[in-house]
Design a protein around this motif. Structure first.
Motif, PDB file in Angstrom:
ATOM      1  N   GLU A 193       0.831  -1.210   0.000  1.00 32.04           N
ATOM      2  CA  GLU A 193       0.000   0.000   0.000  1.00 32.04           C
ATOM      3  C   GLU A 193       0.863   1.256   0.000  1.00 32.04           C
ATOM      4  O   GLU A 193       0.511   2.262  -0.619  1.00 32.04           O
ATOM      5  CB  GLU A 193      -0.935  -0.009   1.213  1.00 32.04           C
ATOM      6  CG  GLU A 193      -1.969  -1.130   1.195  1.00 32.04           C
ATOM      7  CD  GLU A 193      -2.806  -1.110  -0.066  1.00 32.04           C
ATOM      8  OE1 GLU A 193      -3.327  -0.035  -0.415  1.00 32.04           O
ATOM      9  OE2 GLU A 193      -2.944  -2.175  -0.701  1.00 32.04           O
ATOM     10  N   GLU A 194       1.995   1.203   0.685  1.00 27.09           N
ATOM     11  CA  GLU A 194       2.910   2.348   0.666  1.00 27.09           C
ATOM     12  C   GLU A 194       3.492   2.543  -0.729  1.00 27.09           C
ATOM     13  O   GLU A 194       3.654   3.674  -1.198  1.00 27.09           O
ATOM     14  CB  GLU A 194       4.029   2.143   1.688  1.00 27.09           C
ATOM     15  CG  GLU A 194       4.944   3.356   1.826  1.00 27.09           C
ATOM     16  CD  GLU A 194       6.087   3.118   2.811  1.00 27.09           C
ATOM     17  OE1 GLU A 194       6.925   4.033   2.955  1.00 27.09           O
ATOM     18  OE2 GLU A 194       6.137   2.026   3.428  1.00 27.09           O
ATOM     19  N   ILE A 241       2.029   1.823  -3.545  1.00 30.05           N
ATOM     20  CA  ILE A 241       0.958   2.423  -4.343  1.00 30.05           C
ATOM     21  C   ILE A 241       0.877   3.917  -4.079  1.00 30.05           C
ATOM     22  O   ILE A 241       0.766   4.725  -5.015  1.00 30.05           O
ATOM     23  CB  ILE A 241      -0.387   1.734  -4.020  1.00 30.05           C
ATOM     24  CG1 ILE A 241      -0.382   0.293  -4.538  1.00 30.05           C
ATOM     25  CG2 ILE A 241      -1.556   2.519  -4.613  1.00 30.05           C
ATOM     26  CD1 ILE A 241      -1.528  -0.542  -4.021  1.00 30.05           C
ATOM     27  N   ALA A 242       0.957   4.305  -2.815  1.00 36.32           N
ATOM     28  CA  ALA A 242       0.872   5.722  -2.473  1.00 36.32           C
ATOM     29  C   ALA A 242       2.046   6.507  -3.041  1.00 36.32           C
ATOM     30  O   ALA A 242       1.877   7.608  -3.581  1.00 36.32           O
ATOM     31  CB  ALA A 242       0.810   5.880  -0.954  1.00 36.32           C
ATOM     32  N   SER A 245       1.794   6.825  -6.846  1.00 38.33           N
ATOM     33  CA  SER A 245       0.664   7.672  -7.251  1.00 38.33           C
ATOM     34  C   SER A 245       0.906   9.146  -6.950  1.00 38.33           C
ATOM     35  O   SER A 245       0.112   9.995  -7.377  1.00 38.33           O
ATOM     36  CB  SER A 245      -0.612   7.210  -6.534  1.00 38.33           C
ATOM     37  OG  SER A 245      -0.916   5.868  -6.845  1.00 38.33           O
ATOM     38  N   GLN A 246       1.970   9.450  -6.245  1.00 39.89           N
ATOM     39  CA  GLN A 246       2.237  10.814  -5.825  1.00 39.89           C
ATOM     40  C   GLN A 246       2.908  11.585  -6.953  1.00 39.89           C
ATOM     41  O   GLN A 246       4.074  11.964  -6.887  1.00 39.89           O
ATOM     42  CB  GLN A 246       3.112  10.808  -4.568  1.00 39.89           C
ATOM     43  CG  GLN A 246       3.177  12.144  -3.839  1.00 39.89           C
ATOM     44  CD  GLN A 246       3.869  12.016  -2.494  1.00 39.89           C
ATOM     45  OE1 GLN A 246       3.657  11.046  -1.775  1.00 39.89           O
ATOM     46  NE2 GLN A 246       4.690  12.988  -2.138  1.00 39.89           N
ATOM     47  N   ARG A 281      -4.131   0.068  -9.262  1.00 39.56           N
ATOM     48  CA  ARG A 281      -4.423   1.189  -8.380  1.00 39.56           C
ATOM     49  C   ARG A 281      -3.522   2.398  -8.609  1.00 39.56           C
ATOM     50  O   ARG A 281      -3.678   3.409  -7.914  1.00 39.56           O
ATOM     51  CB  ARG A 281      -4.323   0.720  -6.921  1.00 39.56           C
ATOM     52  CG  ARG A 281      -5.381  -0.322  -6.564  1.00 39.56           C
ATOM     53  CD  ARG A 281      -5.316  -0.706  -5.110  1.00 39.56           C
ATOM     54  NE  ARG A 281      -5.614   0.431  -4.238  1.00 39.56           N
ATOM     55  CZ  ARG A 281      -5.438   0.407  -2.916  1.00 39.56           C
ATOM     56  NH1 ARG A 281      -4.974  -0.685  -2.334  1.00 39.56           N
ATOM     57  NH2 ARG A 281      -5.719   1.462  -2.193  1.00 39.56           N
ATOM     58  N   VAL A 282      -2.592   2.307  -9.554  1.00 39.13           N
ATOM     59  CA  VAL A 282      -1.696   3.442  -9.844  1.00 39.13           C
ATOM     60  C   VAL A 282      -2.049   4.016 -11.215  1.00 39.13           C
ATOM     61  O   VAL A 282      -1.916   3.325 -12.229  1.00 39.13           O
ATOM     62  CB  VAL A 282      -0.220   3.011  -9.821  1.00 39.13           C
ATOM     63  CG1 VAL A 282       0.677   4.204 -10.189  1.00 39.13           C
ATOM     64  CG2 VAL A 282       0.162   2.477  -8.441  1.00 39.13           C
TER      65      VAL A 282
END
Length: 491
Positions: A401-402, A404-405, A408-409, A432-433
């Motif tokens: 999950e990190e 992905i975050a 995506s940033q 999810r990206v």
């Protein structure tokens, strides 16, 4: 100038100081010297188009376009097949030009020439693809949606892969019946322009259908503003892409933008470290990192980070850098001094902000060695900005999950890569990206002529190049109905 042995095809007496309108003519804007990045040697000169050159070319292209669009499809397809054969016939000579003008290794130059052949065959194939649909109709009539050319298309291409990033717009635009005005980057006007003009001239493209106008900002703005041009296809930086869209909007042109971005390569902790390091090095260092799909963020899961970094360092310290024409290097020069200064600034500003420099980080003129930065965090320049240089910027993460975050940033992403034998984990991340294209168990630098290619967010405006997307971009729908008799209306 020093060109390959027996340079009959691109002999400089044909094009020195010239632009192309179906023949070779003087430019109102004067001439421009072509400088080899690796040596500083002048390779020749082309014409440099200004706004008046663009205006004349646009009028001529519009006049030539209707006859070209009406030309029998078999005749048009034959021109593209002849162009493909010419690229193959003159591969050795043209590849040397690509290598010297772009600062590329010969394998990279060979790749551009091989792909140029593919683009020509793809364009020829478009001519026999369905060009419309039969629609349902409640009346005794034929109701058809058909594809028609825009008219005149302006193409603006960059320096890094000048041949294929020009042809991927020029070829399909011509195939569907448009005329084209093409502005190659002034740093690579032969690889991105002269050789394309010469190929189509010898392949039999009618005069006036293709214009090649090497030029700077003045010529680019003129393309965007000219009322005779219906569409602009631009490949380049996000900053310039915004300006292109702004100017083209004044005349309501269609605009296809393929821009820069921040691409992530994610390595999960169950990956093979050797394979992962090879993918990281290729994605970060290929063509000195001067690729819009380069792996600008290397995201390594903590359990594997040390092993991958160790192997990457070994590669970075031993990849030779120098003049590509020596045949003994993996990385050539950056395109110019300005780019060196920019990369150097990003690297050392990031170090000042807390990143750790493990390899590289210096330069010899415009030769910048493979560089490795670790301890990279959001907010650092090397995390936020597109690098366009040979820098592997490593950020360590703990959970999927990190990852992905972190990936995506970004405001814009062309490509995403995930390395892991667990396809379920990798697909969970990919789904999810936001990105233009994604690759499980591969790095980010991938493109093929027949696939829709483009970015998301600030990496583009939804435009795609390649395959079925070429019909979407370079033609427009027209609704056509056909009745045997005109109806009698009540008034």
């Amino acid at each position: 100038m020093n060109t390959p042995a027996t340079p009959a095809f691109l002999h400089d007496t044909l094009w020195t100081g010239k632009i192309f309108n179906g023949g070779w003519i003087d430019a109102d804007g004067g001439t421009h010297a072509i400088i080899e990045p690796a040596t500083g040697q002048q390779l020749g000169s082309t014409g440099q188009a200004n706004a008046r050159d663009v205006a004349r070319a646009a009028i001529a292209a519009r006049a030539a376009q209707r006859d070209w669009a009406a030309t029998d499809y078999k005749a048009r397809a034959a021109i593209f097949r002849k162009a493909a054969a010419l690229f193959e016939q003159h591969h050795a000579e043209l590849a040397v030009w690509v290598a010297r003008e772009t600062g590329a290794t010969m394998p990279k130059a060979d790749l551009e020439l091989r792909e140029a052949v593919v683009y020509m065959h793809e364009a020829a194939a478009m001519l026999t693809q369905p060009q419309g649909q039969l629609l349902a109709s409640p009346h005794q009539q034929l109701s058809i949606a058909r594809r028609l050319p825009h008219g005149v298309v302006g193409v603006i291409s960059p320096f890094n892969f000048p041949l294929i990033l020009s042809l991927r717009s020029i070829a399909p635009a011509l195939a569907v019946g448009n005329a084209v005005l093409h502005k190659p980057d002034l740093q690579t006007p032969v690889s991105g322009g002269v050789m394309i003009a010469r190929i189509f001239e010898q392949a039999g493209l009618p005069p006036g259908v293709l214009h090649v106008l090497p030029g700077g900002a003045e010529a680019g703005e003129a393309l965007c503003l000219d009322p005779h041009i219906a569409m602009i296809s631009f490949t380049g930086s996000t900053q310039v892409g915004r300006r292109v869209a702004e100017l083209a909007g004044k005349t309501l042109k269609k605009v296809a933008l393929e821009l820069g971005g921040k691409n992530s390569l994610i390595v999960l902790d169950d990956a093979d470290p050797d394979l992962a390091a090879a993918n990281v090095a290729w994605g970060a260092y290929l063509h000195q990192g001067q690729i819009c799909m380069a792996s600008g963020r290397i995201l390594l899961q903590r359990g594997i980070a040390a092993a991958v970094t160790e192997r990457l360092l070994e590669k970075a310290r031993h990849l030779p850098v120098g003049d590509p024409m020596s045949g003994k290097v993996a990385l050539g020069p950056l395109i110019n001094t300005r780019q060196v200064q920019r990369i150097h600034g990003i690297v050392h500003d990031s170090v000042a902000a807390g990143a750790t420099l493990l390899a590289g980080g210096s330069h010899d003129g415009i030769f910048y060695p493979p560089t490795v930065l670790t301890d990279v965090r959001p907010g650092m320049r090397c995390f936020e900005e597109e690098l366009f240089g040979p820098v592997a910027s490593i950020t360590v993460f703990d959970t999927d999950e990190e990852a992905i975050a972190l990936a995506s940033q970004t405001e814009g992403c062309l490509a995403l890569g995930v390395i892991s034998p667990s396809l379920a984990r990798a697909l969970h991340i990919v789904n999810r990206v936001p990105c233009g294209h994604a690759h499980v168990n591969d790095q980010t630098v991938l493109a093929e002529a027949h696939v829709p290619f483009g970015g998301s967010g600030s990496s583009g405006n939804g435009a795609r190049h390649g395959g079925p997307a070429d019909w979407d971009e370079f033609s427009q729908w027209q609704w056509l109905t056909i009745k045997s008799d005109a109806p009698r209306y009540p008034f």
